[in-house]
Design an enzyme around this catalytic site. Sequence first.
Site, mmCIF file in Angstrom:
data_model
loop_
_atom_site.group_PDB
_atom_site.id
_atom_site.type_symbol
_atom_site.label_atom_id
_atom_site.label_comp_id
_atom_site.label_asym_id
_atom_site.label_seq_id
_atom_site.Cartn_x
_atom_site.Cartn_y
_atom_site.Cartn_z
ATOM 1 N N ASN A 180 0.799 -1.235 0.000
ATOM 2 C CA ASN A 180 0.000 0.000 0.000
ATOM 3 C C ASN A 180 0.826 1.278 0.000
ATOM 4 O O ASN A 180 0.487 2.236 0.689
ATOM 5 C CB ASN A 180 -0.929 0.009 1.226
ATOM 6 C CG ASN A 180 -1.946 -1.107 1.153
ATOM 7 O OD1 ASN A 180 -2.115 -1.721 0.104
ATOM 8 N ND2 ASN A 180 -2.608 -1.384 2.246
ATOM 9 N N ASN A 199 -2.996 -0.239 -3.471
ATOM 10 C CA ASN A 199 -4.386 -0.622 -3.281
ATOM 11 C C ASN A 199 -5.261 0.245 -4.191
ATOM 12 O O ASN A 199 -5.131 1.465 -4.167
ATOM 13 C CB ASN A 199 -4.727 -0.383 -1.805
ATOM 14 C CG ASN A 199 -6.024 -1.027 -1.410
ATOM 15 O OD1 ASN A 199 -6.962 -1.083 -2.197
ATOM 16 N ND2 ASN A 199 -6.066 -1.518 -0.191
ATOM 17 N N PRO A 200 -6.142 -0.353 -4.998
ATOM 18 C CA PRO A 200 -6.987 0.466 -5.872
ATOM 19 C C PRO A 200 -7.748 1.551 -5.106
ATOM 20 O O PRO A 200 -7.938 2.656 -5.617
ATOM 21 C CB PRO A 200 -7.955 -0.545 -6.481
ATOM 22 C CG PRO A 200 -7.226 -1.832 -6.447
ATOM 23 C CD PRO A 200 -6.364 -1.786 -5.214
ATOM 24 N N SER A 285 -5.969 -11.063 3.406
ATOM 25 C CA SER A 285 -5.331 -9.755 3.285
ATOM 26 C C SER A 285 -4.199 -9.873 2.269
ATOM 27 O O SER A 285 -3.639 -10.956 2.068
ATOM 28 C CB SER A 285 -4.781 -9.305 4.629
ATOM 29 O OG SER A 285 -3.660 -10.092 4.977
ATOM 30 N N THR A 286 -3.871 -8.746 1.637
ATOM 31 C CA THR A 286 -2.779 -8.762 0.667
ATOM 32 C C THR A 286 -1.479 -9.179 1.355
ATOM 33 O O THR A 286 -0.634 -9.845 0.765
ATOM 34 C CB THR A 286 -2.608 -7.372 0.032
ATOM 35 O OG1 THR A 286 -3.894 -6.881 -0.316
ATOM 36 C CG2 THR A 286 -1.756 -7.441 -1.204
ATOM 37 N N HIS A 333 -11.733 -8.819 6.212
ATOM 38 C CA HIS A 333 -10.549 -9.582 6.595
ATOM 39 C C HIS A 333 -10.682 -10.139 8.004
ATOM 40 O O HIS A 333 -11.434 -9.623 8.813
ATOM 41 C CB HIS A 333 -9.311 -8.685 6.548
ATOM 42 C CG HIS A 333 -9.009 -8.154 5.187
ATOM 43 N ND1 HIS A 333 -8.919 -8.955 4.077
ATOM 44 C CD2 HIS A 333 -8.784 -6.895 4.756
ATOM 45 C CE1 HIS A 333 -8.641 -8.200 3.020
ATOM 46 N NE2 HIS A 333 -8.557 -6.943 3.399
#
Length: 363
Positions: A180, A199-200, A285-286, A333
């Site tokens: 991020n 993050n988009p 989560s990423t 999450h």
Amino acid sequence: MALAFLQWIFRLLMALIVFQGVCVMFYFTPNTHSSRDGMTEALRQMHCAKLRRKFSIIKPAKSIKMESFTRELSDFMSCPYKSNTTEREVNRLSLQIFCNATGSLFLTKRNTAVNQSIPYETSTTDTYTMNETLHSMMPEDFPWSGRRLGRCAVVGSGGILKNSSCGREIDSADFVIRFNLAMINDSDVGLKTDLITINPSQIQKEYKNLEENTDPLVERVSVYGNTFFIMPAFAYKFCTELSIRALNVLHAIRPQKPMAFFSPYYLQTLDGFWKRRGLNPRRLSTGFMLISTALELCEDVHVYGFWPFYTDLQDNPVPYHYYNLNRPSKRMHKMPEEFVRLLKLHSQGALTLHLQPCSSDTH
Ligand SMILES: *[C@@H]1O[C@H](CO)[C@@H](O)[C@H](O)[C@H]1NC(C)=O
Ligand SMILES: *[C@@H]1O[C@H](CO)[C@@H](O)[C@H](O)[C@H]1NC(C)=O
Ligand SMILES: *[C@@H]1O[C@H](CO)[C@@H](O)[C@H](O)[C@H]1NC(C)=O
Ligand SMILES: *[C@@H]1O[C@H](CO)[C@@H](O)[C@H](O)[C@H]1NC(C)=O
Ligand SMILES: *[C@@H]1O[C@H](CO)[C@@H](O)[C@H](O)[C@H]1NC(C)=O
Ligand SMILES: *[C@@H]1O[C@H](CO)[C@@H](O)[C@H](O)[C@H]1NC(C)=O
């Protein structure tokens, strides 16, 4: 008197161990200055072994009682780390067989064709058709093709990194993964960045005027030098347009190495991989995704800044993130569940979790 009592405890524990049929080699030398040191050492080793067993079969986070948990965890984190090569290779092989980050972490010119219909990670109906323009901006191939990455540092955004002095240690890794567009600095989190996610929703919230003015984003990404940027463009439909917008900006300033989009195929199989192992959030989560990636690609995985609780191991309050107070979506999450899984992997010797400040003399 106290010594006699300790000796008695020691004999009792020895008897218990023999009774359980567990073979433990004690590091006990009666010829040193004080046999008490040796005994304390033996007791400490037993305590460590007990905690290691306990955490390697730890149950889901719901059952955790925070106070005793942090006390035991704090003790355990002071125990010597025990790596387990078998465990590492088993994880690596199963991840490679089922998910294959090696050949499919993100979309490349090689693994994706023009006009290919790309599925969405979280949808069974939506698809996106890859066109020539977008395809031409995909990376040729993987930066790691054909070789295993050495020591990897995966750096989460946890507030425990604040004042941690872990920067030097993190920067000494062969490959550093961040998230991020997190802030970097040499003292606490390090500067080296080989791969970083965007993050988009960051593009959506923080760079609303990207069409008119690209400067703020260009400036923000410039601190990471020659890193690899990666976005989950096909997680949800709204992500695609935002990711392509960011890609266009990055492509203009660094056409050779603009950005990668996570492969939805990879993330789908990774989701299935962990679901079968009892980890079941709406979406991983990423951070957890890329730790899994590292377990496949890296020789040795070191995890920093993953701590989804409000107080640290010394019971001091910690901010959720080291650079802001944002919290992840609880609906989306299950951070404590993921943490428990990481702790299990640490106890099994599959990765190293760092939860304490780093000492200044390491590496
Ligand atoms: C390493 O992990 C394997 C597989 O889980 C296990 O069977 C073995 O006992 C472990 N070795 C040590 C030394 O803990
Ligand atoms: C992983 O993907 C690469 C590239 O598509 C392929 O060559 C390789 O065989 C795959 N490995 C596994 C274990 O499926
Ligand atoms: C992709 O589809 C377009 C439109 O159907 C077609 O003109 C083009 O030749 C296709 N390209 C490839 C590489 O298949
Ligand atoms: C390809 O897709 C991008 C993003 O969706 C779009 O902006 C562009 O116009 C498309 N190009 C062609 C030739 O269709
Ligand atoms: C970090 O250190 C500074 C200065 O020593 C102190 O003011 C601050 O409270 C510390 N922050 C945390 C989260 O420990
Ligand atoms: C490094 O970043 C952390 C986290 O934002 C901050 O607390 C610390 O003061 C920074 N240190 C320096 C030297 O900039």
